[in-house]
Design an enzyme around this catalytic site. Sequence first.
Site, PDB file in Angstrom:
ATOM      1  N   LYS A 227       8.694  -9.602  13.397  1.00  0.00           N
ATOM      2  CA  LYS A 227       8.640  -8.288  12.749  1.00  0.00           C
ATOM      3  C   LYS A 227       9.835  -8.212  11.804  1.00  0.00           C
ATOM      4  O   LYS A 227      10.978  -8.117  12.226  1.00  0.00           O
ATOM      5  CB  LYS A 227       8.698  -7.164  13.781  1.00  0.00           C
ATOM      6  CG  LYS A 227       8.587  -5.795  13.135  1.00  0.00           C
ATOM      7  CD  LYS A 227       8.553  -4.699  14.184  1.00  0.00           C
ATOM      8  CE  LYS A 227       8.187  -3.357  13.598  1.00  0.00           C
ATOM      9  NZ  LYS A 227       8.939  -2.968  12.423  1.00  0.00           N
ATOM     10  N   PHE A 316       1.229 -11.406   5.915  1.00  0.00           N
ATOM     11  CA  PHE A 316       0.622 -11.583   7.237  1.00  0.00           C
ATOM     12  C   PHE A 316      -0.852 -11.165   7.275  1.00  0.00           C
ATOM     13  O   PHE A 316      -1.482 -11.229   8.306  1.00  0.00           O
ATOM     14  CB  PHE A 316       1.411 -10.868   8.331  1.00  0.00           C
ATOM     15  CG  PHE A 316       1.856  -9.468   7.964  1.00  0.00           C
ATOM     16  CD1 PHE A 316       0.953  -8.428   7.927  1.00  0.00           C
ATOM     17  CD2 PHE A 316       3.188  -9.216   7.657  1.00  0.00           C
ATOM     18  CE1 PHE A 316       1.357  -7.147   7.601  1.00  0.00           C
ATOM     19  CE2 PHE A 316       3.608  -7.931   7.320  1.00  0.00           C
ATOM     20  CZ  PHE A 316       2.684  -6.889   7.291  1.00  0.00           C
TER      21      PHE A 316
HETATM   22  P1  AMP Z   1       7.304   0.433  12.359  1.00  0.00           P
HETATM   23  O1  AMP Z   1       7.774   0.663  10.941  1.00  0.00           O
HETATM   24  O2  AMP Z   1       8.405   0.321  13.340  1.00  0.00           O
HETATM   25  O3  AMP Z   1       6.191   1.395  12.739  1.00  0.00           O
HETATM   26  O4  AMP Z   1       6.603  -0.999  12.399  1.00  0.00           O
HETATM   27  C1  AMP Z   1       5.534  -1.324  11.634  1.00  0.00           C
HETATM   28  C2  AMP Z   1       5.995  -1.975  10.365  1.00  0.00           C
HETATM   29  O5  AMP Z   1       6.549  -3.258  10.608  1.00  0.00           O
HETATM   30  C3  AMP Z   1       4.885  -2.283   9.401  1.00  0.00           C
HETATM   31  O6  AMP Z   1       4.479  -1.156   8.686  1.00  0.00           O
HETATM   32  C4  AMP Z   1       5.501  -3.334   8.512  1.00  0.00           C
HETATM   33  O7  AMP Z   1       6.191  -2.708   7.453  1.00  0.00           O
HETATM   34  C5  AMP Z   1       6.524  -4.001   9.398  1.00  0.00           C
HETATM   35  N1  AMP Z   1       6.241  -5.415   9.701  1.00  0.00           N
HETATM   36  C6  AMP Z   1       7.173  -6.379   9.684  1.00  0.00           C
HETATM   37  N2  AMP Z   1       6.651  -7.570  10.028  1.00  0.00           N
HETATM   38  C7  AMP Z   1       5.330  -7.365  10.263  1.00  0.00           C
HETATM   39  C8  AMP Z   1       4.248  -8.199  10.669  1.00  0.00           C
HETATM   40  N3  AMP Z   1       4.427  -9.506  10.909  1.00  0.00           N
HETATM   41  N4  AMP Z   1       3.035  -7.629  10.814  1.00  0.00           N
HETATM   42  C9  AMP Z   1       2.844  -6.310  10.589  1.00  0.00           C
HETATM   43  N5  AMP Z   1       3.827  -5.476  10.212  1.00  0.00           N
HETATM   44  C10 AMP Z   1       5.059  -5.979  10.055  1.00  0.00           C
END
Ligand code: AMP
Length: 534
Positions: A227, A316
Amino acid sequence: MLKKGTLFEKFSKKCYEIENVSSRNMKIRLLSDFLITVFPDEIAIVARFFSNRIFPEYSNLSLDIGGTTVWKVLRSLEGQFSLFEKEKLTIMDVYTYLKKIAETSGQGSRKRKEMLFRSLLSRLSSIEKTYLIRLIFGELRIGVSEGLVLESISNASGIPTDKLRRAYMLLGDIGEIAYKAIVGGYKNIESVSLTLFRPIKPMLAEMAYSIREIFKEHEGKTALEFKYDGIRVQVHKKGEKIKVFTRRLNEITYNVPDIVNVVMDHAREKSLVLDGEIIGIKDGKPIAFQDVIRRIRRQRDFYAYLKNIPLKVYFFDIIYLNGEMIIEKPYIERWNILSMILDEEFLAKRIITDDLREADEFYKKAILNGHEGIIAKKLDSFYEPGKRGKKWLKLKIVDTIDCVILAAEWGHGRRMGWLSDYHLGVYDEDKGRFVMVGKTFKGLTDEEFEEITKKLLSLKIYEEGNIVYVQPKIVVEVAYSEIQRSPKYESGLALRFARITRIRYDKSPYEVTSLRELQERFYNQLKFKSSVDI
Ligand code: AMP
């Protein structure tokens, strides 16, 4: 002469009526009846208003009128009566006003916005004011969700809700969906497809708290990806033309020429839509999120920034390829397509595993490489635009500290009447007092809001604007995702994504985390990240 158009008063009264019926079916009936009775050019606006929105989601327009201005204008209008009966405003009149306010920018725009807003409010009756202000704060509070509006459009048009939902995912504007369905009919909705260069809402992840939970949810086997903590991007390409959008659907193509080049040089297909994350890299390590934002927003000295903070993209997912939507293919197939198009260096790091230990190692590796955690993706899942669900699960490091509440702001919308936005402080031992490190309204239940409001009011020192300053007595445990440098706070640090996890009545304010400890945590966190200075 009678004006053509539905009166905003009629809309407000309908809101009142809907608010005061509890049956879901009745709400749907009232909504759909109203959608049918308004004029065709009002349908989209009304559908958006009922969904607590003023402008389409993909639009960059926003009102930028804060709570303080709203209260100030309201107060100044109190007790003012006009000698003449004013001409009533239609829904379109109100929308035009709001659009004008949103479009007002540049020097002196705050004053001009306020003037427009005052002029609008002065022409509204009390019930109209109530619903307009709720709308401005983003919550009509009539017990209607976006899902219910979709059902009402379905009721009004006879088109099944799942067809509407699909079209909505692709268009990202409930207003346009309502118009197409009610005026255009079934065929109009059926033919909605992804349009290149008009971004769709990205699929989102729900929070998980352990690897075990992930395996349980994904039935024993899953794909794990790093992530990356950067900016979500959706890249659209057709021939030589490329555009890059953020998750809020804003275009940032000109700020990321390095990413445009990657796609131009390495994704050779004729037309495609890719989903990924961009981060900044320095000395092989990711840089702090706020520095990536700085780089993206930078206009002056842009080229110096470009050189100093090179961006890297990790894709991804793939949404569209050479005329074909591929969101309804399972994840595993989409990934295979993606990996045929792009080299591994441009893809998110990932493994497929059914082994707890291997998963745990991968998670550790992500953290040790300076990333935020991992995202698990169910192997057979479709890409569901705009949806946050368990098909994608995120596992992040969460840290907590103890803070004391220094002040609180009066809430609005659903939190009206409560002190709900809390200024959080840690103890600065050198100065012998508390210093602010963040603000949050997240984490408390309604009962806790109520209870803490009473306690804070009894500790009130003075009030300024909508901020109530209190004696530093109440201690709360706060979770955060990262510590950032902050020029805004005297402490020099700020918590990112702060959320109250517990009220610690058992702790005295002098037991809260010290600024020194927070600084230490900040430097520890930096060990895994690269810092940039320009
Ligand atoms: P959050 O912002 O904490 O809700 O986490 C989701 C976000 O993580 C997504 O909207 C992406 O911007 C980010 N992200 C980073 N790496 C990935 C990945 N491998 N797959 C999907 N989202 C990712």
